[in-house]
Design a protein around this motif. Structure first.
Motif, PDB file in Angstrom:
ATOM      1  N   ARG A   1      30.383  42.078  25.569  1.00 52.68           N
ATOM      2  CA  ARG A   1      29.228  43.750  25.585  1.00 52.68           C
ATOM      3  C   ARG A   1      28.650  43.607  26.640  1.00 52.68           C
ATOM      4  NH1 ARG A   1      24.259  44.834  24.092  1.00 52.68           N
ATOM      5  NH2 ARG A   1      23.258  43.808  23.051  1.00 52.68           N
ATOM      6  N   THR A   2      27.705  43.030  27.805  1.00 49.71           N
ATOM      7  CA  THR A   2      27.907  43.076  28.657  1.00 49.71           C
ATOM      8  C   THR A   2      27.474  42.609  30.027  1.00 49.71           C
ATOM      9  OG1 THR A   2      26.260  41.214  27.890  1.00 49.71           O
ATOM     10  CG2 THR A   2      25.255  43.230  27.334  1.00 49.71           C
ATOM     11  N   ILE A   3      29.134  42.090  29.841  1.00 49.22           N
ATOM     12  CA  ILE A   3      30.182  41.593  31.072  1.00 49.22           C
ATOM     13  C   ILE A   3      29.720  42.435  32.137  1.00 49.22           C
ATOM     14  CG2 ILE A   3      31.943  41.634  30.674  1.00 49.22           C
ATOM     15  CD1 ILE A   3      30.218  38.850  32.118  1.00 49.22           C
ATOM     16  N   SER A   4      30.163  43.117  31.453  1.00 49.29           N
ATOM     17  CA  SER A   4      30.933  44.736  33.077  1.00 49.29           C
ATOM     18  C   SER A   4      29.225  45.064  33.989  1.00 49.29           C
ATOM     19  CB  SER A   4      30.872  45.651  32.108  1.00 49.29           C
ATOM     20  OG  SER A   4      30.206  46.115  31.468  1.00 49.29           O
ATOM     21  N   ILE A   5      28.236  44.748  33.167  1.00 44.50           N
ATOM     22  CA  ILE A   5      26.969  44.484  34.147  1.00 44.50           C
ATOM     23  C   ILE A   5      26.224  43.867  34.144  1.00 44.50           C
ATOM     24  CG2 ILE A   5      26.735  46.740  33.020  1.00 44.50           C
ATOM     25  CD1 ILE A   5      25.032  45.938  30.566  1.00 44.50           C
ATOM     26  N   ARG A   6      26.063  42.467  33.667  1.00 43.99           N
ATOM     27  CA  ARG A   6      26.042  41.458  34.058  1.00 43.99           C
ATOM     28  C   ARG A   6      26.297  40.548  34.069  1.00 43.99           C
ATOM     29  NH1 ARG A   6      23.629  38.495  30.777  1.00 43.99           N
ATOM     30  NH2 ARG A   6      21.172  37.529  32.202  1.00 43.99           N
ATOM     31  N   ALA A   7      25.478  39.310  34.570  1.00 43.94           N
ATOM     32  CA  ALA A   7      25.805  37.660  34.298  1.00 43.94           C
ATOM     33  C   ALA A   7      25.119  36.908  34.431  1.00 43.94           C
ATOM     34  CB  ALA A   7      26.873  37.178  35.414  1.00 43.94           C
ATOM     35  N   ASP A   8      25.285  35.786  33.421  1.00 45.19           N
ATOM     36  CA  ASP A   8      23.925  34.373  33.392  1.00 45.19           C
ATOM     37  C   ASP A   8      24.495  33.669  35.539  1.00 45.19           C
ATOM     38  OD1 ASP A   8      24.069  34.623  30.444  1.00 45.19           O
ATOM     39  OD2 ASP A   8      22.575  35.480  31.605  1.00 45.19           O
ATOM     40  N   TYR A   9      25.632  33.123  34.603  1.00 44.05           N
ATOM     41  CA  TYR A   9      26.366  32.487  36.335  1.00 44.05           C
ATOM     42  C   TYR A   9      27.646  33.155  37.345  1.00 44.05           C
ATOM     43  CZ  TYR A   9      24.249  29.979  32.667  1.00 44.05           C
ATOM     44  OH  TYR A   9      23.067  28.891  31.368  1.00 44.05           O
ATOM     45  N   TRP A  10      27.421  32.652  38.667  1.00 42.31           N
ATOM     46  CA  TRP A  10      27.714  33.412  39.457  1.00 42.31           C
ATOM     47  C   TRP A  10      28.951  32.347  40.112  1.00 42.31           C
ATOM     48  CZ3 TRP A  10      28.973  38.485  39.449  1.00 42.31           C
ATOM     49  CH2 TRP A  10      28.160  39.236  39.432  1.00 42.31           C
ATOM     50  N   GLY A  11      30.540  32.666  41.266  1.00 40.54           N
ATOM     51  CA  GLY A  11      30.643  31.965  42.020  1.00 40.54           C
ATOM     52  C   GLY A  11      29.833  32.415  43.090  1.00 40.54           C
ATOM     53  N   GLN A  12      29.991  31.637  44.070  1.00 41.93           N
ATOM     54  CA  GLN A  12      30.241  32.191  44.736  1.00 41.93           C
ATOM     55  C   GLN A  12      30.921  32.639  46.120  1.00 41.93           C
ATOM     56  OE1 GLN A  12      30.294  28.268  47.358  1.00 41.93           O
ATOM     57  NE2 GLN A  12      28.189  28.124  46.959  1.00 41.93           N
ATOM     58  N   GLY A  13      32.234  32.931  44.988  1.00 39.13           N
ATOM     59  CA  GLY A  13      32.564  34.394  46.110  1.00 39.13           C
ATOM     60  C   GLY A  13      33.969  34.202  46.673  1.00 39.13           C
ATOM     61  N   THR A  14      35.220  34.404  46.768  1.00 37.56           N
ATOM     62  CA  THR A  14      36.567  34.619  48.354  1.00 37.56           C
ATOM     63  C   THR A  14      37.670  36.185  47.653  1.00 37.56           C
ATOM     64  OG1 THR A  14      38.628  33.556  47.806  1.00 37.56           O
ATOM     65  CG2 THR A  14      37.793  34.847  45.529  1.00 37.56           C
ATOM     66  N   GLN A  15      37.204  35.644  49.391  1.00 37.64           N
ATOM     67  CA  GLN A  15      37.218  36.875  50.368  1.00 37.64           C
ATOM     68  C   GLN A  15      39.168  37.538  49.922  1.00 37.64           C
ATOM     69  OE1 GLN A  15      35.614  39.102  51.966  1.00 37.64           O
ATOM     70  NE2 GLN A  15      37.719  40.748  52.273  1.00 37.64           N
ATOM     71  N   VAL A  16      39.310  38.786  49.023  1.00 38.22           N
ATOM     72  CA  VAL A  16      40.167  39.561  49.124  1.00 38.22           C
ATOM     73  C   VAL A  16      40.714  40.315  50.494  1.00 38.22           C
ATOM     74  CG1 VAL A  16      42.416  40.806  48.086  1.00 38.22           C
ATOM     75  CG2 VAL A  16      40.299  38.540  47.114  1.00 38.22           C
ATOM     76  N   THR A  17      41.992  40.390  51.076  1.00 38.55           N
ATOM     77  CA  THR A  17      41.956  41.836  51.932  1.00 38.55           C
ATOM     78  C   THR A  17      43.381  41.790  51.904  1.00 38.55           C
ATOM     79  OG1 THR A  17      40.464  40.387  53.664  1.00 38.55           O
ATOM     80  CG2 THR A  17      41.782  41.729  54.591  1.00 38.55           C
ATOM     81  N   VAL A  18      43.491  43.284  51.590  1.00 41.85           N
ATOM     82  CA  VAL A  18      44.874  44.235  51.882  1.00 41.85           C
ATOM     83  C   VAL A  18      44.496  44.774  52.966  1.00 41.85           C
ATOM     84  CG1 VAL A  18      46.085  45.033  50.501  1.00 41.85           C
ATOM     85  CG2 VAL A  18      44.266  44.073  49.399  1.00 41.85           C
ATOM     86  N   SER A  19      45.791  44.497  53.801  1.00 41.91           N
ATOM     87  CA  SER A  19      46.197  45.583  55.054  1.00 41.91           C
ATOM     88  C   SER A  19      46.797  46.667  53.971  1.00 41.91           C
ATOM     89  CB  SER A  19      46.429  44.385  56.124  1.00 41.91           C
ATOM     90  OG  SER A  19      48.031  43.937  55.495  1.00 41.91           O
ATOM     91  N   SER A  20      46.224  47.621  55.223  1.00 41.61           N
ATOM     92  CA  SER A  20      47.786  48.238  55.381  1.00 41.61           C
ATOM     93  C   SER A  20      48.437  49.273  55.706  1.00 41.61           C
ATOM     94  CB  SER A  20      47.048  50.304  55.560  1.00 41.61           C
ATOM     95  OG  SER A  20      46.696  50.445  56.299  1.00 41.61           O
TER      96      SER A  20
END
Length: 122
Positions: free
Chosen positions: A103-122
């Protein structure tokens, strides 16, 4: 402690698809709700999708409903985000996250990854 590593990002044309994966380390992966967040240039991080520990409950940001699907394979300690019909506005760094409560995953998190870039071209 849970460590999260995202993969699967890249460059895709509008209308295309990508599948993001998040590999988690930890002995109790199935007890965590998992989510995907994204942050576009100049904007704040926002929740995209969430899934309960068992996979029985999911949440999606309105703008991605019908296009994105979150799933998890607890046997593999992995959560996925299948992204179809991608739009340029989906361009962002996508982050995997883990939280103790669905119920709180949409607003907070205890752990995070470093991220991955997604680029969508038009």
């Amino acid at each position: 402690q849970v460590q999260l590593v995202e993969s699967g990002g890249g460059l895709v044309q509008a209308g295309g698809s990508l599948r993001l994966s998040c590999a988690a380390s930890g002995r109790t992966f199935s007890r965590y709700a998992m989510g995907w967040f994204r942050q576009a240039p100049g904007k704040e991080r926002e929740s995209v999708a969430g899934i309960s520990g068992s996979g029985g409950n999911t949440y999606y940001k309105d703008s991605v409903k019908g296009r994105f699907t979150i799933s998890r394979d607890n046997a593999k300690n992995t959560v996925y985000l299948q992204m179809n019909s991608l739009k340029p506005e989906d361009t962002a760094v996508y982050y995997c996250a883990a939280d103790s409560l669905f119920r709180t995953i949409s607003i907070r998190a205890d752990y995070w990854g470093q991220g991955t870039q997604v680029t969508v071209s038009s």
